[in-house]
Motif scaffolding. Sequence first.
Motif, PDB file in Angstrom:
ATOM      1  N   VAL A 385      26.496  36.388 -29.551  1.00  0.00           N
ATOM      2  CA  VAL A 385      26.839  37.097 -28.319  1.00  0.00           C
ATOM      3  C   VAL A 385      25.847  38.246 -28.127  1.00  0.00           C
ATOM      4  N   ALA A 386      25.375  38.430 -26.902  1.00  0.00           N
ATOM      5  CA  ALA A 386      24.400  39.489 -26.615  1.00  0.00           C
ATOM      6  C   ALA A 386      24.812  40.233 -25.354  1.00  0.00           C
ATOM      7  N   HIS A 387      24.502  41.518 -25.325  1.00  0.00           N
ATOM      8  CA  HIS A 387      24.862  42.345 -24.172  1.00  0.00           C
ATOM      9  C   HIS A 387      23.897  43.520 -24.084  1.00  0.00           C
ATOM     10  N   ALA A 388      23.490  43.872 -22.881  1.00  0.00           N
ATOM     11  CA  ALA A 388      22.581  45.007 -22.660  1.00  0.00           C
ATOM     12  C   ALA A 388      23.391  46.286 -22.482  1.00  0.00           C
ATOM     13  N   ILE A 389      22.883  47.384 -23.014  1.00  0.00           N
ATOM     14  CA  ILE A 389      23.543  48.681 -22.873  1.00  0.00           C
ATOM     15  C   ILE A 389      22.523  49.714 -22.423  1.00  0.00           C
ATOM     16  N   THR A 390      23.019  50.767 -21.813  1.00  0.00           N
ATOM     17  CA  THR A 390      22.174  51.887 -21.388  1.00  0.00           C
ATOM     18  C   THR A 390      22.746  53.175 -21.955  1.00  0.00           C
ATOM     19  N   LYS A 391      21.898  53.983 -22.547  1.00  0.00           N
ATOM     20  CA  LYS A 391      22.315  55.276 -23.076  1.00  0.00           C
ATOM     21  C   LYS A 391      21.684  56.378 -22.231  1.00  0.00           C
ATOM     22  N   GLY A 392      22.340  57.521 -22.222  1.00  0.00           N
ATOM     23  CA  GLY A 392      21.850  58.637 -21.417  1.00  0.00           C
ATOM     24  C   GLY A 392      22.484  58.596 -20.046  1.00  0.00           C
ATOM     25  N   GLY A 393      21.769  59.072 -19.053  1.00  0.00           N
ATOM     26  CA  GLY A 393      22.320  59.113 -17.704  1.00  0.00           C
ATOM     27  C   GLY A 393      23.196  60.341 -17.523  1.00  0.00           C
ATOM     28  N   GLY A 394      24.144  60.242 -16.603  1.00  0.00           N
ATOM     29  CA  GLY A 394      25.019  61.369 -16.316  1.00  0.00           C
ATOM     30  C   GLY A 394      24.501  62.244 -15.191  1.00  0.00           C
ATOM     31  N   ARG A 395      23.238  62.088 -14.852  1.00  0.00           N
ATOM     32  CA  ARG A 395      22.635  62.825 -13.747  1.00  0.00           C
ATOM     33  C   ARG A 395      21.378  62.080 -13.309  1.00  0.00           C
ATOM     34  N   PHE A 396      20.922  62.339 -12.109  1.00  0.00           N
ATOM     35  CA  PHE A 396      19.841  61.566 -11.511  1.00  0.00           C
ATOM     36  C   PHE A 396      18.558  61.616 -12.334  1.00  0.00           C
ATOM     37  N   ASP A 397      18.229  62.822 -12.865  1.00  0.00           N
ATOM     38  CA  ASP A 397      16.947  62.981 -13.539  1.00  0.00           C
ATOM     39  C   ASP A 397      17.031  62.787 -15.050  1.00  0.00           C
ATOM     40  N   ALA A 398      18.159  62.290 -15.540  1.00  0.00           N
ATOM     41  CA  ALA A 398      18.314  62.117 -16.984  1.00  0.00           C
ATOM     42  C   ALA A 398      17.579  60.871 -17.460  1.00  0.00           C
ATOM     43  N   ALA A 399      17.055  60.950 -18.678  1.00  0.00           N
ATOM     44  CA  ALA A 399      16.399  59.787 -19.279  1.00  0.00           C
ATOM     45  C   ALA A 399      17.434  58.736 -19.635  1.00  0.00           C
ATOM     46  N   ARG A 400      17.093  57.483 -19.417  1.00  0.00           N
ATOM     47  CA  ARG A 400      17.985  56.378 -19.736  1.00  0.00           C
ATOM     48  C   ARG A 400      17.314  55.458 -20.756  1.00  0.00           C
ATOM     49  N   LEU A 401      17.982  55.247 -21.858  1.00  0.00           N
ATOM     50  CA  LEU A 401      17.458  54.390 -22.920  1.00  0.00           C
ATOM     51  C   LEU A 401      18.155  53.040 -22.833  1.00  0.00           C
ATOM     52  N   ARG A 402      17.383  51.976 -22.849  1.00  0.00           N
ATOM     53  CA  ARG A 402      17.954  50.640 -22.675  1.00  0.00           C
ATOM     54  C   ARG A 402      17.751  49.808 -23.945  1.00  0.00           C
ATOM     55  N   TYR A 403      18.841  49.213 -24.382  1.00  0.00           N
ATOM     56  CA  TYR A 403      18.829  48.366 -25.557  1.00  0.00           C
ATOM     57  C   TYR A 403      19.618  47.093 -25.270  1.00  0.00           C
ATOM     58  N   ALA A 404      19.462  46.127 -26.145  1.00  0.00           N
ATOM     59  CA  ALA A 404      20.351  44.965 -26.156  1.00  0.00           C
ATOM     60  C   ALA A 404      20.989  44.900 -27.534  1.00  0.00           C
ATOM     61  N   ILE A 405      22.275  44.643 -27.573  1.00  0.00           N
ATOM     62  CA  ILE A 405      22.961  44.488 -28.849  1.00  0.00           C
ATOM     63  C   ILE A 405      23.379  43.038 -29.011  1.00  0.00           C
ATOM     64  N   GLY A 406      23.327  42.576 -30.230  1.00  0.00           N
ATOM     65  CA  GLY A 406      23.739  41.213 -30.539  1.00  0.00           C
ATOM     66  C   GLY A 406      24.731  41.227 -31.683  1.00  0.00           C
ATOM     67  N   PHE A 407      25.709  40.368 -31.623  1.00  0.00           N
ATOM     68  CA  PHE A 407      26.678  40.239 -32.709  1.00  0.00           C
ATOM     69  C   PHE A 407      27.198  38.817 -32.708  1.00  0.00           C
ATOM     70  N   GLY A 408      27.775  38.424 -33.829  1.00  0.00           N
ATOM     71  CA  GLY A 408      28.299  37.071 -33.900  1.00  0.00           C
ATOM     72  C   GLY A 408      28.770  36.735 -35.290  1.00  0.00           C
ATOM     73  N   CYS A 409      29.173  35.481 -35.462  1.00  0.00           N
ATOM     74  CA  CYS A 409      29.750  35.031 -36.720  1.00  0.00           C
ATOM     75  C   CYS A 409      29.347  33.588 -36.967  1.00  0.00           C
ATOM     76  N   GLU A 410      29.577  33.129 -38.184  1.00  0.00           N
ATOM     77  CA  GLU A 410      29.359  31.718 -38.462  1.00  0.00           C
ATOM     78  C   GLU A 410      30.319  30.900 -37.602  1.00  0.00           C
ATOM     79  N   LEU A 411      29.884  29.715 -37.211  1.00  0.00           N
ATOM     80  CA  LEU A 411      30.638  28.929 -36.241  1.00  0.00           C
ATOM     81  C   LEU A 411      32.044  28.587 -36.729  1.00  0.00           C
ATOM     82  N   ALA A 412      32.248  28.587 -38.026  1.00  0.00           N
ATOM     83  CA  ALA A 412      33.574  28.293 -38.571  1.00  0.00           C
ATOM     84  C   ALA A 412      34.612  29.323 -38.139  1.00  0.00           C
ATOM     85  N   TYR A 413      34.150  30.545 -37.799  1.00  0.00           N
ATOM     86  CA  TYR A 413      35.066  31.611 -37.372  1.00  0.00           C
ATOM     87  C   TYR A 413      35.086  31.782 -35.855  1.00  0.00           C
TER      88      TYR A 413
END
Length: 473
Positions: A385-413
């Motif tokens: 499973v993968a999803h994009a996230i953004t850190k920072g913000g809160g105001r127009f001129d704030a820096a925004r850091l963009r990442y993607a996070i991934g997580f998951g399990c063996e198919l048996a679970y």
Amino acid sequence: MKRKIFAGLAIRELREARGLTQLDLARRIGVSPSYMSQIEANQRSLSGTVIIELARVLRVDVSAFSSDDGVRLAATLREVLGDPTFGGLDMTQQELKNAALHAPKMARALVDLHRIYRRVEERYRSLDDALRASDGTVGSHQSAFEEVRDYFHFIGNYVDPLDRAAESLADRIGARSEDSLSRLSHHLETIHGISVSRHSTADGGGFVSTLDRARRTLLLNDSLPQATLAFAVARHLATLTLSDEIDAVVQAASFRGSDASAVCAATLANYFAGSLLMPYQQFAEEARRMQHDIERLATQFGVSIEQVCHRLSTLQRPGNEGIPIYFLRVDRAGNITKRHSATRLQFARYGGACPIWNIHEAFETPDRFLVQVAEMPDGDQYLSVAHAITKGGGRFDAARLRYAIGFGCELAYANEFVYSDVIDTRKSSAAVKIGVSCRLCDRSDCRQRATPPFDRRVTVDPDQRNIVPYQLG
């Protein structure tokens, strides 16, 4: 196929620590002396009955005989020996497993030696580092983070004393809901005499929190999300109340330098913060009840999506383990900035992740959770499973850091995760064939290969040009 468990070295060390001979232990668990000798020599795997009897006689949890550390160490060895420096050293998977089982200290020493070599090579190749060599800071920041990352990898990303201390404090102050920031701030003020105030900087600066011990004040950046601020308060509680416990863990880790010790102490404070906001037992129960729905868990505990994923990767309390998952975070350049795996899936220590993995696609669809059945070259399949996230913000001129996070399990679970509802895990054709990285991937039919595997020869046909301009020998 069920994985065999070998734990000869652990059994021998536990037996000797209790002053028992092989004969003594064999008699107490009801096996023959020759059978006991074969177990300690890793010539016999452990049956379920023998594991239970060993745990009873040696007075340890059954998890003490898990072979997961050996599996992780063997995978790490494979990647280290994949360095071109070793000249394409040809070692089979069985040889690597034998090294991890029979000589784990030597194997870890080899991993450590390779890390030192990498650090020296990076210093040599970097002109900037060479110019700064006189102040003694060359490369220390990176090597410290690598050392701490490896430490958490080998302890299974679980720190029992801090986890239980956080759970106990959460029970006392009720810091496990959407109002956790106010509860934690109240506790900090009433118990520790530190007043909490919130302030937004005029220039949109990147500070999160500042603790002034002399003035007994904690300043929070008011432009950041509630989950970020609650985590910051929880982290300061760790440094204020558990410094001795954190120091003890750091000392036991025996890091090579003060930089790694400082990084580890900060990481342990973060670990406590996550454990405080998501107490082990309650969080583990809710995760199973909600089928590990990340968004619902984030709402339930008043935390961020990334914090939920990171916490899921720490649920390794002996006797009460959660579903083993992997977790990683990548930036837009493909650099892995966080990683941990309680599964058999391993990440590349150097370089990025497989380009076919859905974590890279997440940047293109930031509002969605992408689900994929990923198959590694060894045939193991994972719900990914993968999803994009953004850190920072809160105001127009704030820096925004963009990442993607991934997580998951063996198919048996997979059925333990709500995300499996959108795919048919029974169809083998649904699996996307990925690898750890191009340098370590054996697949000969990948059209998106960047470099050949370290241990394969390449041939080039001058009369034929394919998408990949060479064939693997």
